[in-house]
Scaffold this active site. Sequence first.
Site, PDB file in Angstrom:
ATOM      1  N   ASP A 183      42.197  41.555  41.046  1.00  0.00           N
ATOM      2  CA  ASP A 183      41.743  40.232  40.636  1.00  0.00           C
ATOM      3  C   ASP A 183      40.296  40.307  40.156  1.00  0.00           C
ATOM      4  O   ASP A 183      39.949  39.812  39.074  1.00  0.00           O
ATOM      5  CB  ASP A 183      41.856  39.265  41.830  1.00  0.00           C
ATOM      6  CG  ASP A 183      41.354  37.874  41.503  1.00  0.00           C
ATOM      7  OD1 ASP A 183      41.696  37.376  40.408  1.00  0.00           O
ATOM      8  OD2 ASP A 183      40.624  37.291  42.328  1.00  0.00           O
ATOM      9  N   LYS A 209      39.390  51.536  48.808  1.00  0.00           N
ATOM     10  CA  LYS A 209      38.204  51.524  49.669  1.00  0.00           C
ATOM     11  C   LYS A 209      38.532  52.402  50.878  1.00  0.00           C
ATOM     12  O   LYS A 209      38.444  51.983  52.036  1.00  0.00           O
ATOM     13  CB  LYS A 209      37.874  50.074  50.059  1.00  0.00           C
ATOM     14  CG  LYS A 209      36.532  49.888  50.741  1.00  0.00           C
ATOM     15  CD  LYS A 209      35.341  50.098  49.816  1.00  0.00           C
ATOM     16  CE  LYS A 209      34.035  50.028  50.606  1.00  0.00           C
ATOM     17  NZ  LYS A 209      32.863  50.417  49.809  1.00  0.00           N
ATOM     18  N   ASP A 229      33.759  49.695  44.848  1.00  0.00           N
ATOM     19  CA  ASP A 229      32.387  49.324  44.470  1.00  0.00           C
ATOM     20  C   ASP A 229      31.910  50.189  43.307  1.00  0.00           C
ATOM     21  O   ASP A 229      31.328  49.703  42.337  1.00  0.00           O
ATOM     22  CB  ASP A 229      31.438  49.395  45.684  1.00  0.00           C
ATOM     23  CG  ASP A 229      31.547  50.702  46.474  1.00  0.00           C
ATOM     24  OD1 ASP A 229      32.497  51.481  46.230  1.00  0.00           O
ATOM     25  OD2 ASP A 229      30.678  50.933  47.334  1.00  0.00           O
ATOM     26  N   TYR A 268      46.382  38.679  49.789  1.00  0.00           N
ATOM     27  CA  TYR A 268      46.823  37.380  49.253  1.00  0.00           C
ATOM     28  C   TYR A 268      47.999  36.810  50.045  1.00  0.00           C
ATOM     29  O   TYR A 268      48.188  35.616  50.103  1.00  0.00           O
ATOM     30  CB  TYR A 268      47.252  37.519  47.792  1.00  0.00           C
ATOM     31  CG  TYR A 268      46.137  37.320  46.794  1.00  0.00           C
ATOM     32  CD1 TYR A 268      44.983  38.088  46.853  1.00  0.00           C
ATOM     33  CD2 TYR A 268      46.258  36.378  45.776  1.00  0.00           C
ATOM     34  CE1 TYR A 268      43.975  37.917  45.929  1.00  0.00           C
ATOM     35  CE2 TYR A 268      45.247  36.209  44.848  1.00  0.00           C
ATOM     36  CZ  TYR A 268      44.114  36.977  44.929  1.00  0.00           C
ATOM     37  OH  TYR A 268      43.122  36.794  43.998  1.00  0.00           O
ATOM     38  N   ASP A 315      38.681  40.611  35.925  1.00  0.00           N
ATOM     39  CA  ASP A 315      37.735  39.662  35.316  1.00  0.00           C
ATOM     40  C   ASP A 315      36.545  40.402  34.714  1.00  0.00           C
ATOM     41  O   ASP A 315      36.081  40.067  33.618  1.00  0.00           O
ATOM     42  CB  ASP A 315      37.228  38.644  36.354  1.00  0.00           C
ATOM     43  CG  ASP A 315      38.036  37.350  36.348  1.00  0.00           C
ATOM     44  OD1 ASP A 315      39.233  37.413  36.004  1.00  0.00           O
ATOM     45  OD2 ASP A 315      37.473  36.285  36.676  1.00  0.00           O
TER      46      ASP A 315
HETATM   47  C1  IPM Z   1      44.245  35.360  38.568  1.00  0.00           C
HETATM   48  C2  IPM Z   1      43.702  34.129  39.225  1.00  0.00           C
HETATM   49  C3  IPM Z   1      44.568  33.791  40.427  1.00  0.00           C
HETATM   50  C4  IPM Z   1      44.467  34.955  41.379  1.00  0.00           C
HETATM   51  C5  IPM Z   1      44.224  32.475  41.125  1.00  0.00           C
HETATM   52  C6  IPM Z   1      44.258  31.304  40.175  1.00  0.00           C
HETATM   53  C7  IPM Z   1      45.118  32.212  42.309  1.00  0.00           C
HETATM   54  O1  IPM Z   1      42.360  34.309  39.550  1.00  0.00           O
HETATM   55  O2  IPM Z   1      45.417  35.340  38.130  1.00  0.00           O
HETATM   56  O3  IPM Z   1      43.525  36.352  38.464  1.00  0.00           O
HETATM   57  O4  IPM Z   1      43.529  35.034  42.185  1.00  0.00           O
HETATM   58  O5  IPM Z   1      45.338  35.816  41.342  1.00  0.00           O
HETATM   59 MG    MG Z   2      41.540  36.148  38.830  1.00  0.00          MG
END
Ligand code: IPM
Ligand code: MG
Length: 358
Positions: A247, A191, A223, A140, A251
Amino acid sequence: MSYTIAVLPGDGIGIEITAEAVKLLDYLQGRGLDIEMQQAPVGGAGYDAAGKPLPDETRVLVQAADAILLGAVGGPQYEDLPRDLRPERGLLGLRSELGLFANLRPAVLYPQLAAASSLKYDVVAGLDIMIVRELTGGIYFGEPRGIRDKASGEREGYNTLVYAESEIERIARVAFDIAMKRGKRLCSVDKANVLEVSELWREIVTKTGDDYPQVELSHMYVDNAAMQLVKWPKQFDVMVTKNMFGDILSDAAAMLTGSIGMLPSASLDQDSKGMYEPIHGSAPDIAGKGVANPLATILSVAMMLRYSLDQAALAEKIEQAVGRVLDRGLRTPDIMAEGCQQVGTLEMGEAVLAELSV
Ligand code: IPM
Ligand code: MG
């Protein structure tokens, strides 16, 4: 001890969900919690107000604050702006300027919502995972980065995935410390079969583990970790991983719990100063309609009380109040189920307050 809280509603539903969290903080203030709140724009709202996603005024405020409550950033109207002016830059700027390297993303399934998960009941029932994501390093922020012209005439995009030993060690320590307070199991995700950076990651995490003999440390390739998360998520207690892997995995973990609208997060610096935000986005499609789920933001306030304001008992009270509201069958549309009562953002916020005051 008096605390200053910077409130940054941001964009989209960030505005309406933060409003509910502020009502909760107002209520706690009325009951003796010594806080002072100040609002400022960030993200698209920052761009609208001051021409940049992290306005100077906001920067000054967050530097001075003890804790930050953030709604969400982003919206379609900002997508064509140059990269440096996009709302996400505001968020990334906050993380890096404040040194918020430790991102805690709990994935907890409220038993009342088990039916909302797309996975079978016995796979997710009782789920309680903590993902510790490194937040200020890795790909990042790595340099060099950019899009350049090649001699052949075509362009190439490039980013750099880099971690120093000290960056790995400090996030590993946060994860081990959390594991000590939970089930004492830590899975480090990398990884290492392909990336040198991961090889070093694994080495440093393992070495750091020498200081935590009571924690059972395991390693998993990313993975496989993605697969295991949807196969049998309850095998995990605490997971620690790099910025980008975290990240993605967080999710996936969020969806195990039924709704991303339920999950809070904390991003901490070395001294427990923190930024607290729901892990969902600004949801422009439902913004302003009063239907967004404010619970992730309300639960983020609970995390703030626990990690930055030294008020663990109060944090628990909020979490229990949320549980009781769900027991009563109140549901925003994202978690609506048969036999429940659908409510909007305002009613949900009020219901939590009402449960708190009993
Ligand atoms: C998160 C989001 C952010 C990230 C984006 C909005 C930059 O997806 O906080 O997980 O990738 O960190
Ligand atoms: Mg995110």
